[in-house]
Design a protein around this motif. Structure first.
Motif, short mmCIF file in Angstrom:
data_model
loop_
_atom_site.label_atom_id
_atom_site.label_comp_id
_atom_site.label_asym_id
_atom_site.label_seq_id
_atom_site.Cartn_x
_atom_site.Cartn_y
_atom_site.Cartn_z
N SER A 98 -8.11 -4.87 3.12
CA SER A 98 -7.42 -3.67 2.66
C SER A 98 -7.99 -2.40 3.27
N CYS A 99 -9.21 -2.46 3.82
CA CYS A 99 -9.79 -1.28 4.47
C CYS A 99 -8.90 -0.82 5.62
N GLU A 100 -8.46 -1.76 6.44
CA GLU A 100 -7.60 -1.41 7.57
C GLU A 100 -6.25 -0.91 7.08
N GLY B 39 -9.03 4.36 17.54
CA GLY B 39 -7.58 4.51 17.56
C GLY B 39 -7.03 5.51 16.57
N LEU B 40 -7.87 6.12 15.77
CA LEU B 40 -7.39 7.09 14.78
C LEU B 40 -6.92 8.37 15.48
N LYS B 41 -5.80 8.92 15.01
CA LYS B 41 -5.19 10.04 15.71
C LYS B 41 -5.00 11.29 14.85
N THR B 42 -5.39 11.24 13.59
CA THR B 42 -5.22 12.40 12.71
C THR B 42 -6.58 13.08 12.51
N VAL C 147 0.84 -1.20 0.00
CA VAL C 147 0.00 0.00 0.00
C VAL C 147 0.88 1.25 0.00
N ASN C 148 1.90 1.25 0.84
CA ASN C 148 2.81 2.39 0.91
C ASN C 148 3.51 2.62 -0.43
N LYS D 279 -4.99 2.86 7.97
CA LYS D 279 -3.77 3.00 8.77
C LYS D 279 -2.73 3.84 8.04
N PHE D 280 -2.63 3.66 6.73
CA PHE D 280 -1.68 4.45 5.96
C PHE D 280 -2.04 5.93 6.02
#
Length: 394
Positions: A240-242, A275-278, A214-215, A246-247
């Motif tokens: 792939s959703c996760e 858990g999302l931080k952005t 993915v990256n 995450k990316f």
């Protein structure tokens, strides 16, 4: 004393590499059927020994994959090896891209299930009822070619089909395989347990696992092959959703890509946003992302707002959630919801200032359970009552 030589072990099964050799053909309805009896689809259980069945499936999947890739190329896509510049003998993973990606105003990037071969949506549809186009990315690419890129550009968007699945390099076959397929490659005998994974032989540089892939797709494929001002529509399926969330839930990655994203579709998404931080990414989930999940309710039935819906057992996904009308399998969601899902992506790309509409959830109260009484039994018509008899044994 008895001693058994290596040469005395049973040979590993060998099957033809084409559909006809395996005993199958593609009928007029685009479905794979048995040559011996066209009423039947693919038969997995050939033998009591599972190795024989899996070896046949290995060849069958490869034959179908070749058909799918030929059709994708006829749709105008081009196969590209990653890392970019890899030679056929180098360890690489293939992806499909539109050859004129640099000239497209919009690019749709699809990250399929990490368990699937490149171009495959659902094997149960590809090799069964539904057929090859419907069970593969061919139907998706055909639908995208009828879309507009933006409100001012009616040309179709470019397409990138990522490959989060085939990241195991098979040296003898000179190709990448999924983890499942890697267990079914030829072995010295039918009773060998398998092969040890050796990173220097079996890992693909810069694409060692789905997260790395993915990256790499974002950094090198989209970043290097698409023009810098192209808007991007993301589609992620199943696991792939996760990977994609995450990316993007990274300040550096979001700073690089956030302004270019038009929308995102999460098909089979089940991960809460706790858990999302952005913060900017969480806002994007709320305003320009839609999830489709397995449900037996009609297509496009609103199931949950971004905060979730306990009545439906849906957590706070961070984005509005809708029914795909597919009750069981994540891999079938895009097949069921193809028109609606891609229309959402097109609307987001062609509508200025697009934001998700408010989600209205209709909760119906379930009737209270009560005990079935003799009076209720008396109301049941005689012809609908079960027949009961008793037998005594002496």
């Amino acid at each position: 004393m008895f001693r058994r030589h290596w040469s005395g072990l049973p040979k590993d099964p060998v099957f033809p590499a084409d559909l006809k050799g395996l005993g199958y053909f593609v009928n007029a309805q685009d479905e794979v059927r048995s040559i011996a009896d066209p009423h039947f689809y693919f038969k997995f259980f050939l033998n009591r020994h599972p190795r024989i069945n899996f070896r046949q499936r290995f060849r069958f999947d490869q034959a179908l994959e070749r058909l799918v890739h030929e059709r994708l190329e006829k749709q105008g896509l081009q196969k590209v090896a990653l890392p970019l510049g890899s030679a056929p003998q180098d360890r690489h993973v293939p992806v499909f891209v539109s050859p004129d990606l640099m000239s497209r105003a919009r690019v749709v990037v699809i990250f399929g299930e990490p368990s699937q071969d490149l171009g495959v949506l659902a094997g149960r549809v590809l090799s069964g009822p539904g057929g090859i186009d419907k069970g593969s990315m061919v139907s998706v690419v055909q639908a995208l070619q009828a879309q507009a890129s933006s409100g001012t550009d009616s040309s179709p968007p470019g397409v990138v089909l990522a490959n989060t699945g085939q990241l195991y390099w098979w040296p003898e076959g000179k190709r990448g395989l999924t983890v499942t397929s890697s267990a079914n490659i030829p072995l010295p005998s039918m009773v060998h347990l398998g092969r040890q994974h050796v990173p220097a032989l079996n890992s693909i540089p810069q694409n060692e696992d789905p997260a790395s892939h993915v990256n790499y797709v974002f950094r090198e494929v989209i970043g290097g092959l698409a023009k810098q001002d192209a808007i991007i529509s993301l589609v992620a399926i199943g696991g792939s959703c996760e990977l994609v969330t995450k990316f993007l839930d990274n300040e550096v990655n979001w700073a690089a890509w956030g302004d270019r994203l038009s929308s995102m579709l999460l098909l089979g998404h089940v991960y809460p946003d706790d858990g999302l931080k952005t913060p900017a990414f969480k806002e994007f989930l709320t305003k320009r992302t839609r999830a489709y999940v397995t449900s037996n309710l009609p297509l496009d039935t609103a199931l949950a707002p971004p905060t979730g819906n306990a009545h439906q057992g849906i957590p706070n996904l961070g984005c509005p959630c809708y029914s795909s009308s597919e009750p069981l399998y994540d891999e079938v969601i895009l097949i069921r919801a193809l028109e609606s899902a891609l229309r959402y992506a097109e609307d987001a790309a062609t509508t200025s200032g697009f934001e998700n509409p408010p989600v209205e959830i209709v909760v119906t109260d379930e009737p209270e359970e009560r005990e079935f009484t003799d009076e209720d039994w008396a109301k049941v018509p005689e012809d609908q009552k079960p027949w009961v008899s008793s037998t005594s044994f002496v």
